[in-house]
Design a protein around this motif. Sequence first.
Motif, PDB file in Angstrom:
ATOM      1  N   PHE A 197       2.220  -3.489  -6.826  1.00  0.00           N
ATOM      2  CA  PHE A 197       2.874  -4.793  -6.711  1.00  0.00           C
ATOM      3  C   PHE A 197       4.386  -4.631  -6.627  1.00  0.00           C
ATOM      4  CE2 PHE A 197       4.707  -8.658  -8.747  1.00  0.00           C
ATOM      5  CZ  PHE A 197       4.327  -9.574  -7.768  1.00  0.00           C
ATOM      6  N   GLU A 198       4.967  -5.191  -5.568  1.00  0.00           N
ATOM      7  CA  GLU A 198       6.417  -5.183  -5.377  1.00  0.00           C
ATOM      8  C   GLU A 198       6.955  -6.560  -5.766  1.00  0.00           C
ATOM      9  OE1 GLU A 198      10.036  -3.380  -4.313  1.00  0.00           O
ATOM     10  OE2 GLU A 198       8.032  -2.488  -4.331  1.00  0.00           O
ATOM     11  N   PHE A 244       0.839  -1.201   0.000  1.00  0.00           N
ATOM     12  CA  PHE A 244       0.000   0.000   0.000  1.00  0.00           C
ATOM     13  C   PHE A 244       0.874   1.251   0.000  1.00  0.00           C
ATOM     14  CE2 PHE A 244      -2.412   3.325   2.276  1.00  0.00           C
ATOM     15  CZ  PHE A 244      -3.484   3.432   1.395  1.00  0.00           C
ATOM     16  N   ARG A 245       0.626   2.154  -0.934  1.00  0.00           N
ATOM     17  CA  ARG A 245       1.336   3.422  -1.048  1.00  0.00           C
ATOM     18  C   ARG A 245       0.449   4.561  -0.534  1.00  0.00           C
ATOM     19  NH1 ARG A 245       6.363   1.461  -1.600  1.00  0.00           N
ATOM     20  NH2 ARG A 245       6.570   0.087  -3.426  1.00  0.00           N
ATOM     21  N   PRO A 246       0.731   5.072   0.671  1.00  0.00           N
ATOM     22  CA  PRO A 246      -0.114   6.148   1.223  1.00  0.00           C
ATOM     23  C   PRO A 246      -0.159   7.389   0.339  1.00  0.00           C
ATOM     24  CG  PRO A 246       1.358   5.247   2.903  1.00  0.00           C
ATOM     25  CD  PRO A 246       1.801   4.696   1.594  1.00  0.00           C
ATOM     26  N   GLN A 247       0.934   7.661  -0.378  1.00  0.00           N
ATOM     27  CA  GLN A 247       0.977   8.864  -1.212  1.00  0.00           C
ATOM     28  C   GLN A 247      -0.115   8.859  -2.278  1.00  0.00           C
ATOM     29  OE1 GLN A 247       3.391   6.708  -0.773  1.00  0.00           O
ATOM     30  NE2 GLN A 247       5.184   7.711   0.156  1.00  0.00           N
ATOM     31  N   SER A 248      -0.339   7.665  -2.874  1.00  0.00           N
ATOM     32  CA  SER A 248      -1.341   7.575  -3.940  1.00  0.00           C
ATOM     33  C   SER A 248      -2.645   6.946  -3.466  1.00  0.00           C
ATOM     34  CB  SER A 248      -0.780   6.752  -5.108  1.00  0.00           C
ATOM     35  OG  SER A 248      -0.444   5.441  -4.673  1.00  0.00           O
TER      36      SER A 248
END
Length: 331
Positions: free
Chosen positions: A101-102, A92-96
Amino acid sequence: MNMLTSQPPDHLQSLFTQLRKDLHKDIIGQPHLIDCLLVALLADGHLLVEGAPGLAKTTAVKALAARLQADFHRVQFTPDLLPADLTGTDIFRPQSGSFEFERGPLFHNMVLADEINRAPAKVQSALLEAMAERQITIGCNTWQLPELFMVMATQNPVEQEGTFPLPEAQLDRFVMHVRIGYPNAASELAILRLARDQVRQKMHAKPAATPLLGQSDVFKAREAALAVHMAAGLEEYLTQLVLASRDAAPYDPQLKRWIAWGGSPRATIALDRCARAYAWLDGRDYVLPDDVHAVAHEVLRHRVLLSYEAEAEGWDSDQVIDRLLNLVPLP
């Protein structure tokens, strides 16, 4: 498998000859392992290596990857390993405010699965999809793995406590199963001197080896190996060899009692690919019966499963394969 001796004629074969020579400088006392690595690379298959600790299994695949334009990653398998530790996971990317997927270690070209039998079934299942389908599925999404993708897995025969035997379906996905032993006295001395030289080189920050082959060279070499001629009679021979592993009664009723399960059609395909690759590495454009024999144990060892009677009487898979090679008539 005997060491290859001929001098290949064309440019690609010359590159592979030089590659073998370079690997022999780094991996001393294990010519069998080096030849199997190259055969598996040309056959576009995965390799299972079994041997005691400290026999250069990790060093071998690292040395091969260093001489190819290929990414390398080592994964130490443990009982607490999770499938996501291999495949990757959604982060989860808080910025976006979204998930991204990593990618995990399986997205590299050369993957070393160290002590593969220490991981539980869920991890083996994730690795099986990658090996078989050359893809990874997470939820509803599927990602393709690199075109050059090879898994070299190791097993330690010394310790069996806390291990999970590989399922037969996964074993069948390895094109070859190689067993290696300790080097001789001369090789042991050469290893000692090489290790001392490597320590000195690290102190002087010697640059890493320059890649010798590009990925396109590997793909062209695979095409050339696949084009190596195999006579119809030899094709029939290797087919009969695999069929005899399933039902040896026409050759020897006693042998049938010792074999619980024989090789699948994948064994026939692997025997064909590896024999062609072996012949190509030896500088020939045709396959000999000796080429089939040179790779037969590595291709069939993990696919011929013995009965309880055979194990009780002290037979192992290599002895059974020797018996098959003696019984099935050559063309």
